[in-house]
Design a protein around this motif. Structure first.
Motif, mmCIF file in Angstrom:
data_model
loop_
_atom_site.group_PDB
_atom_site.id
_atom_site.type_symbol
_atom_site.label_atom_id
_atom_site.label_comp_id
_atom_site.label_asym_id
_atom_site.label_seq_id
_atom_site.Cartn_x
_atom_site.Cartn_y
_atom_site.Cartn_z
ATOM 1 N N ILE A 83 0.794 -1.220 0.000
ATOM 2 C CA ILE A 83 0.000 0.000 0.000
ATOM 3 C C ILE A 83 0.832 1.278 0.000
ATOM 4 N N MET A 84 1.827 1.333 0.888
ATOM 5 C CA MET A 84 2.463 2.600 1.207
ATOM 6 C C MET A 84 3.312 3.203 0.092
ATOM 7 N N PRO A 85 4.060 2.436 -0.699
ATOM 8 C CA PRO A 85 4.940 3.098 -1.685
ATOM 9 C C PRO A 85 4.210 4.040 -2.628
ATOM 10 N N LEU A 86 3.132 3.610 -3.231
ATOM 11 C CA LEU A 86 2.417 4.482 -4.154
ATOM 12 C C LEU A 86 1.724 5.613 -3.407
ATOM 13 N N LEU A 87 1.207 5.327 -2.237
ATOM 14 C CA LEU A 87 0.562 6.366 -1.435
ATOM 15 C C LEU A 87 1.564 7.450 -1.052
ATOM 16 N N LEU A 88 2.747 7.051 -0.583
ATOM 17 C CA LEU A 88 3.757 8.030 -0.186
ATOM 18 C C LEU A 88 4.262 8.825 -1.383
ATOM 19 N N LEU A 89 4.367 8.179 -2.535
ATOM 20 C CA LEU A 89 4.772 8.900 -3.742
ATOM 21 C C LEU A 89 3.738 9.964 -4.088
ATOM 22 N N LEU A 90 2.460 9.603 -3.996
ATOM 23 C CA LEU A 90 1.388 10.567 -4.254
ATOM 24 C C LEU A 90 1.488 11.754 -3.304
ATOM 25 N N LEU A 91 1.696 11.478 -2.030
ATOM 26 C CA LEU A 91 1.769 12.563 -1.051
ATOM 27 C C LEU A 91 3.018 13.410 -1.264
ATOM 28 N N ALA A 92 4.137 12.783 -1.609
ATOM 29 C CA ALA A 92 5.369 13.534 -1.852
ATOM 30 C C ALA A 92 5.198 14.489 -3.024
ATOM 31 N N ILE A 93 4.574 14.024 -4.092
ATOM 32 C CA ILE A 93 4.319 14.872 -5.256
ATOM 33 C C ILE A 93 3.387 16.015 -4.881
ATOM 34 N N THR A 94 2.353 15.696 -4.130
ATOM 35 C CA THR A 94 1.376 16.713 -3.732
ATOM 36 C C THR A 94 2.018 17.831 -2.930
ATOM 37 N N PHE A 95 2.796 17.476 -1.910
ATOM 38 C CA PHE A 95 3.364 18.505 -1.046
ATOM 39 C C PHE A 95 4.534 19.233 -1.697
ATOM 40 N N ALA A 96 5.271 18.538 -2.577
ATOM 41 C CA ALA A 96 6.329 19.225 -3.321
ATOM 42 C C ALA A 96 5.737 20.278 -4.252
ATOM 43 N N TRP A 97 4.598 19.963 -4.834
ATOM 44 C CA TRP A 97 3.927 20.883 -5.758
ATOM 45 C C TRP A 97 3.310 22.059 -5.019
ATOM 46 N N ARG A 98 2.763 21.801 -3.847
ATOM 47 C CA ARG A 98 2.022 22.832 -3.130
ATOM 48 C C ARG A 98 2.868 23.657 -2.169
ATOM 49 N N MET A 99 4.065 23.216 -1.876
ATOM 50 C CA MET A 99 4.908 23.997 -0.968
ATOM 51 C C MET A 99 5.229 25.353 -1.594
ATOM 52 N N PRO A 100 5.392 26.390 -0.765
ATOM 53 C CA PRO A 100 5.332 26.404 0.708
ATOM 54 C C PRO A 100 3.943 26.746 1.250
ATOM 55 N N ASN A 101 2.921 26.642 0.422
ATOM 56 C CA ASN A 101 1.576 27.051 0.846
ATOM 57 C C ASN A 101 0.805 25.913 1.503
ATOM 58 N N THR A 102 1.455 25.173 2.360
ATOM 59 C CA THR A 102 0.791 24.099 3.101
ATOM 60 C C THR A 102 1.128 24.226 4.583
ATOM 61 N N SER A 103 0.193 23.820 5.412
ATOM 62 C CA SER A 103 0.391 23.906 6.853
ATOM 63 C C SER A 103 0.961 22.609 7.402
ATOM 64 N N MET A 104 1.548 22.715 8.578
ATOM 65 C CA MET A 104 2.052 21.523 9.249
ATOM 66 C C MET A 104 0.918 20.576 9.595
ATOM 67 N N GLU A 105 -0.252 21.116 9.913
ATOM 68 C CA GLU A 105 -1.403 20.267 10.213
ATOM 69 C C GLU A 105 -1.797 19.440 8.996
ATOM 70 N N SER A 106 -1.811 20.068 7.843
ATOM 71 C CA SER A 106 -2.146 19.342 6.627
ATOM 72 C C SER A 106 -1.104 18.279 6.325
ATOM 73 N N PHE A 107 0.157 18.631 6.490
ATOM 74 C CA PHE A 107 1.246 17.676 6.268
ATOM 75 C C PHE A 107 1.111 16.468 7.194
ATOM 76 N N SER A 108 0.922 16.728 8.473
ATOM 77 C CA SER A 108 0.893 15.641 9.451
ATOM 78 C C SER A 108 -0.342 14.758 9.301
ATOM 79 N N THR A 109 -1.505 15.364 9.049
ATOM 80 C CA THR A 109 -2.713 14.540 8.916
ATOM 81 C C THR A 109 -2.648 13.637 7.686
ATOM 82 N N HIS A 110 -2.015 14.111 6.626
ATOM 83 C CA HIS A 110 -1.865 13.277 5.432
ATOM 84 C C HIS A 110 -0.877 12.140 5.672
#
Length: 365
Positions: A83-110
């Motif tokens: 499960i985790m490899p593709l999920l973590l890749l998705l999240l890494a792409i998401t936060f790399a694209w959206r940084m720096p406009n993301t909160s620590m709360e959003s990062f941690s909950t994801h």
């Protein structure tokens, strides 16, 4: 051998079909306009239908895995590396694209996989991860129940599922995606695994009756229970109808619907279903889904081609690499304990994965 238990050698091919059907329903829900909304919202209904099938199927498979795995550590390794490899890749792409406009709360909950309980932290491309969260929470709960009470723990969890269904009905939480209000759909499915692996008189009786149920009738009943706007009582009964559908596929092996879903035509879709599920929201943010409504839907055939191609590459190369790493880890653990090389069975593609239902109105079902 149980009279009503089909051969394990078939690898439950009809369940491959059920999985393929469920992901196709989810894709249709998200990517296609399904009829007018005069009386019922067919997009929501089709998504509900597919999701109910998947959750019940997942409950059965997890019960089977817990009962047959050699240890809970191996169960955890298999689940994590699937499960985790593709999920973590998705999240890494998401936060790399959206940084720096993301909160620590959003990062941690994801990354803690609890964002379904804090929906204000979703992004458009991660709304579908609510089902991943619920599924992982279900894995942890089922594993803990089995660790403490063995099979009796799974029975207790089935009863907990019934209680949660009643509570959900009382609270009229029909569209909530929080773990508390979705676990019942998975916990009810555990009962099928307990029935499969038991020779008790009660289980034999249930197997005999499941073998007499026509899966097609259960599909029709599930479709009615999935209509939107939903009837509250039918909505709450969906997990039970879905369990009867999966149970009839397991034991009524001669039914036309069972034989149809066991056809090899479903195999490829089932094998790539996880990648199809987790990748498709990203394509909705690209040029493939841009333009006015007419232009957007004119591009849908191309979007489907790209989606299936990317899913193939992900499944065949990226995901398979990590699955093999997990298998090697298990093999190493077994060898280190015995001193003798041990073959780790190759997992079939009939593994629990995650689907979801989302609407343009952000009602997540």
């Amino acid at each position: 051998m149980n009279t009503y238990q089909p051969s394990l050698n078939s690898q439950w091919k009809s369940l491959d079909g059920a999985r393929a059907l469920s992901i196709l329903c989810v894709l249709a829900c998200h990517l296609l306009p399904l009829g007018p909304k005069t009386y019922f919202d067919l997009n929501i209904a089709v998504g509900q239908f597919g999701m109910a099938i998947f959750f019940s199927l997942s409950g059965f498979l997890i019960a089977h895995k817990l009962i047959t795995e050699r240890s809970l550590v191996e169960f955890a390794i298999n689940r994590a590396f699937r499960i985790m490899p593709l999920l973590l890749l998705l999240l890494a792409i998401t936060f790399a694209w959206r940084m720096p406009n993301t909160s620590m709360e959003s990062f941690s909950t994801h990354f803690l996989v609890i964002v379904n309980n804090f929906p204000e932290h979703y992004f458009k491309e991660t709304e579908h991860l609510w089902s991943v969260c619920v599924e992982i929470h279900f894995y942890i709960l089922a594993a803990l129940g089995f660790l403490v009470f063995k099979r009796s723990g799974l029975k207790l969890l089935v009863m907990l599922g019934v209680v949660l269904s009643i509570y959900r009905f009382q609270e009229q939480a029909l569209f909530s995606t929080t773990t508390l209000f979705r676990l019942d759909e998975l916990l009810i499915g555990l009962s099928l695994g307990l029935i499969w692996h038991s020779d008790s008189p009660l289980s034999q009786y249930l197997k005999k009756n499941l073998a007499m149920i026509n899966p097609l009738y259960m599909m029709i009943g599930l479709a009615v229970a999935s209509l939107a706007p939903p009837h509250p009582l039918l909505f709450i009964l969906r997990p039970y109808i879905a369990a009867l559908f999966i149970g009839s596929l397991l034991f009524n092996t001669q039914a036309y619907a069972t034989r149809t879903l066991a056809s090899s035509m479903w195999s490829w879709i089932s094998k790539h279903s996880y990648a199809l599920y987790i990748i498709h929201p990203f394509l909705l943010l690209t040029w493939l889904s841009s333009g006015d409504k007419l232009t957007m839907y004119a591009k849908r055939p191309l979007l489907f081609i790209v989606l299936f191609a990317v899913a193939y590459v992900s499944t065949r190369y990226y995901e398979q690499f990590f699955i093999q790493v997990g298998k090697q880890w298990i093999k190493y653990r077994r060898t280190s304990k015995t001193g003798t090389p041990i073959t780790v069975p190759t997992p079939t593609h009939l593994e629990p994965v995650f689907y979801e239902h989302r609407t343009k109105n952000t009602v997540r079902t």
